[in-house]
Design a protein around this motif. Structure first.
Motif, PDB file in Angstrom:
ATOM      1  N   UNK A  11       0.906  -1.207   0.010  1.00  0.00           N
ATOM      2  CA  UNK A  11      -0.121   0.107   0.001  1.00  0.00           C
ATOM      3  C   UNK A  11       0.840   1.164   0.007  1.00  0.00           C
ATOM      4  N   UNK A  12       0.478   2.125  -0.907  1.00  0.00           N
ATOM      5  CA  UNK A  12       1.192   3.480  -0.708  1.00  0.00           C
ATOM      6  C   UNK A  12       0.048   4.550  -0.094  1.00  0.00           C
ATOM      7  N   UNK A  13       0.453   5.038   0.997  1.00  0.00           N
ATOM      8  CA  UNK A  13      -0.351   5.805   1.982  1.00  0.00           C
ATOM      9  C   UNK A  13       0.043   7.285   1.551  1.00  0.00           C
ATOM     10  N   UNK A  14      -0.965   8.043   1.690  1.00  0.00           N
ATOM     11  CA  UNK A  14      -0.460   9.476   1.490  1.00  0.00           C
ATOM     12  C   UNK A  14       0.213  10.221   2.631  1.00  0.00           C
ATOM     13  N   UNK A  15       0.729  11.254   2.534  1.00  0.00           N
ATOM     14  CA  UNK A  15       1.747  12.020   3.664  1.00  0.00           C
ATOM     15  C   UNK A  15       0.602  12.638   4.749  1.00  0.00           C
ATOM     16  N   UNK A  16       1.040  12.427   6.017  1.00  0.00           N
ATOM     17  CA  UNK A  16       0.221  13.272   6.802  1.00  0.00           C
ATOM     18  C   UNK A  16       0.522  14.769   6.566  1.00  0.00           C
ATOM     19  N   UNK A  17      -0.664  15.566   6.640  1.00  0.00           N
ATOM     20  CA  UNK A  17      -0.708  16.947   6.444  1.00  0.00           C
ATOM     21  C   UNK A  17      -0.954  17.217   4.665  1.00  0.00           C
ATOM     22  N   UNK A  18      -1.004  16.115   4.130  1.00  0.00           N
ATOM     23  CA  UNK A  18      -1.537  16.442   2.667  1.00  0.00           C
ATOM     24  C   UNK A  18      -2.859  16.791   2.640  1.00  0.00           C
ATOM     25  N   UNK A  19      -3.089  17.880   1.748  1.00  0.00           N
ATOM     26  CA  UNK A  19      -4.676  18.131   1.330  1.00  0.00           C
ATOM     27  C   UNK A  19      -4.838  17.471  -0.150  1.00  0.00           C
ATOM     28  N   UNK A  20      -6.088  17.069   0.031  1.00  0.00           N
ATOM     29  CA  UNK A  20      -6.814  16.544  -1.173  1.00  0.00           C
ATOM     30  C   UNK A  20      -8.065  16.995  -1.436  1.00  0.00           C
ATOM     31  N   UNK A  21      -8.566  17.112  -2.664  1.00  0.00           N
ATOM     32  CA  UNK A  21      -9.898  17.329  -3.208  1.00  0.00           C
ATOM     33  C   UNK A  21     -10.492  16.109  -3.245  1.00  0.00           C
ATOM     34  N   UNK A  22     -12.020  16.107  -3.413  1.00  0.00           N
ATOM     35  CA  UNK A  22     -12.823  14.984  -3.372  1.00  0.00           C
ATOM     36  C   UNK A  22     -12.287  14.196  -4.809  1.00  0.00           C
ATOM     37  N   UNK A  23     -12.347  13.048  -4.641  1.00  0.00           N
ATOM     38  CA  UNK A  23     -11.905  12.140  -5.696  1.00  0.00           C
ATOM     39  C   UNK A  23     -10.480  12.267  -6.241  1.00  0.00           C
ATOM     40  N   UNK A  24      -9.726  12.773  -5.613  1.00  0.00           N
ATOM     41  CA  UNK A  24      -8.409  12.814  -5.909  1.00  0.00           C
ATOM     42  C   UNK A  24      -7.538  11.505  -5.438  1.00  0.00           C
ATOM     43  N   UNK A  25      -6.559  11.075  -6.352  1.00  0.00           N
ATOM     44  CA  UNK A  25      -6.018   9.785  -5.962  1.00  0.00           C
ATOM     45  C   UNK A  25      -5.151  10.140  -4.697  1.00  0.00           C
ATOM     46  N   UNK A  26      -5.417   9.495  -3.793  1.00  0.00           N
ATOM     47  CA  UNK A  26      -4.919   9.524  -2.215  1.00  0.00           C
ATOM     48  C   UNK A  26      -3.902   8.369  -2.047  1.00  0.00           C
ATOM     49  N   UNK A  27      -3.823   7.351  -2.674  1.00  0.00           N
ATOM     50  CA  UNK A  27      -2.859   6.204  -2.385  1.00  0.00           C
ATOM     51  C   UNK A  27      -3.168   5.072  -3.466  1.00  0.00           C
ATOM     52  N   UNK A  28      -2.320   4.066  -3.491  1.00  0.00           N
ATOM     53  CA  UNK A  28      -2.496   3.103  -4.323  1.00  0.00           C
ATOM     54  C   UNK A  28      -2.436   1.701  -3.428  1.00  0.00           C
ATOM     55  N   UNK A  29      -3.055   0.623  -3.781  1.00  0.00           N
ATOM     56  CA  UNK A  29      -3.134  -0.501  -3.139  1.00  0.00           C
ATOM     57  C   UNK A  29      -2.639  -1.458  -4.327  1.00  0.00           C
ATOM     58  N   UNK A  30      -1.798  -2.368  -4.167  1.00  0.00           N
ATOM     59  CA  UNK A  30      -1.216  -3.331  -4.989  1.00  0.00           C
ATOM     60  C   UNK A  30      -1.473  -4.779  -4.519  1.00  0.00           C
ATOM     61  N   UNK A  31      -1.935  -5.771  -5.374  1.00  0.00           N
ATOM     62  CA  UNK A  31      -2.242  -7.041  -5.088  1.00  0.00           C
ATOM     63  C   UNK A  31      -1.585  -7.950  -6.039  1.00  0.00           C
ATOM     64  N   UNK A  32      -1.458  -9.287  -5.610  1.00  0.00           N
ATOM     65  CA  UNK A  32      -1.128 -10.171  -6.700  1.00  0.00           C
ATOM     66  C   UNK A  32      -1.627 -10.101  -8.009  1.00  0.00           C
ATOM     67  N   UNK A  33      -2.733  -9.544  -8.115  1.00  0.00           N
ATOM     68  CA  UNK A  33      -3.419  -9.443  -9.099  1.00  0.00           C
ATOM     69  C   UNK A  33      -3.439  -8.081  -9.878  1.00  0.00           C
ATOM     70  N   UNK A  34      -3.554  -6.996  -9.184  1.00  0.00           N
ATOM     71  CA  UNK A  34      -3.617  -5.682  -9.610  1.00  0.00           C
ATOM     72  C   UNK A  34      -3.116  -4.901  -9.011  1.00  0.00           C
ATOM     73  N   UNK A  35      -3.099  -3.559  -9.594  1.00  0.00           N
ATOM     74  CA  UNK A  35      -2.797  -2.335  -8.692  1.00  0.00           C
ATOM     75  C   UNK A  35      -3.948  -1.406  -8.946  1.00  0.00           C
ATOM     76  N   UNK A  36      -4.599  -0.609  -7.850  1.00  0.00           N
ATOM     77  CA  UNK A  36      -5.546   0.044  -7.699  1.00  0.00           C
ATOM     78  C   UNK A  36      -5.419   1.474  -6.986  1.00  0.00           C
ATOM     79  N   UNK A  37      -6.089   2.360  -7.640  1.00  0.00           N
ATOM     80  CA  UNK A  37      -5.813   3.591  -6.890  1.00  0.00           C
ATOM     81  C   UNK A  37      -6.884   3.885  -5.805  1.00  0.00           C
ATOM     82  N   UNK A  38      -6.497   4.498  -4.671  1.00  0.00           N
ATOM     83  CA  UNK A  38      -7.254   4.790  -3.625  1.00  0.00           C
ATOM     84  C   UNK A  38      -7.777   6.140  -3.768  1.00  0.00           C
ATOM     85  N   UNK A  39      -8.915   6.372  -3.742  1.00  0.00           N
ATOM     86  CA  UNK A  39      -9.298   7.976  -4.009  1.00  0.00           C
ATOM     87  C   UNK A  39      -9.980   8.389  -2.570  1.00  0.00           C
ATOM     88  N   UNK A  40      -9.704   9.753  -2.735  1.00  0.00           N
ATOM     89  CA  UNK A  40     -10.050  10.478  -1.350  1.00  0.00           C
ATOM     90  C   UNK A  40     -11.654  10.656  -1.618  1.00  0.00           C
TER      91      UNK A  40
END
Length: 123
Positions: A37-66
């Motif tokens: 998992x790629x997590x956002x930095x503490x203190x980071x500001x995001x707008x709704x629906x912006x990519x805030x992180x990534x989750x990777x699995x043995x099958x695929x990678x997917x964005x995690x949206x704010x």
């Protein structure tokens, strides 16, 4: 505590103006075994629906949206150390980050548990 869901398969547990965010059981089932998992930095500001992180699995990678706009106030370091928590306890110990909401009205557009169950059954 209120729980809301997004069409991108994130959940939010809302307590006051703080939301804890993670991926749903449906999302982790679709991804398979989470390995990173790629997590956002503490203190980071995001707008709704912006990519805030990534989750990777043995099958695929997917964005995690704010799911709502705001400031990240905490990330789940245990998840970074053990990404499988997203599989074993996606609605508990597998949470991703906490955000201080900048606009509470954005919650109105999100789904409740009943609506999400119907949505994800057809996804």
């Amino acid at each position: 505590m209120t729980v809301k869901y997004t069409e991108d398969h994130e959940w939010l547990k809302i307590e006051g103006d703080i939301a804890t965010v993670g991926i749903t059981v449906h999302a982790q089932d679709a991804l398979g075994d989470v390995v990173f998992v790629d997590l956002p930095a503490v203190g980071a500001l995001f707008a709704q629906k912006e990519t805030a992180g990534v989750v990777e699995s043995v099958k695929a990678a997917a964005d995690v949206y704010m799911p709502v706009g705001g400031e990240v106030i905490e990330v789940n370091e245990a998840l970074r150390d053990d990404p499988s928590l997203a599989n074993s306890d996606p609605l508990g110990a597998g949470w991703f980050f906490k955000v201080k909401l900048s606009d509470m009205s954005q919650l109105d557009a999100l789904m409740d548990e009943t609506s999400y169950a119907s949505f994800s059954a057809n996804a």
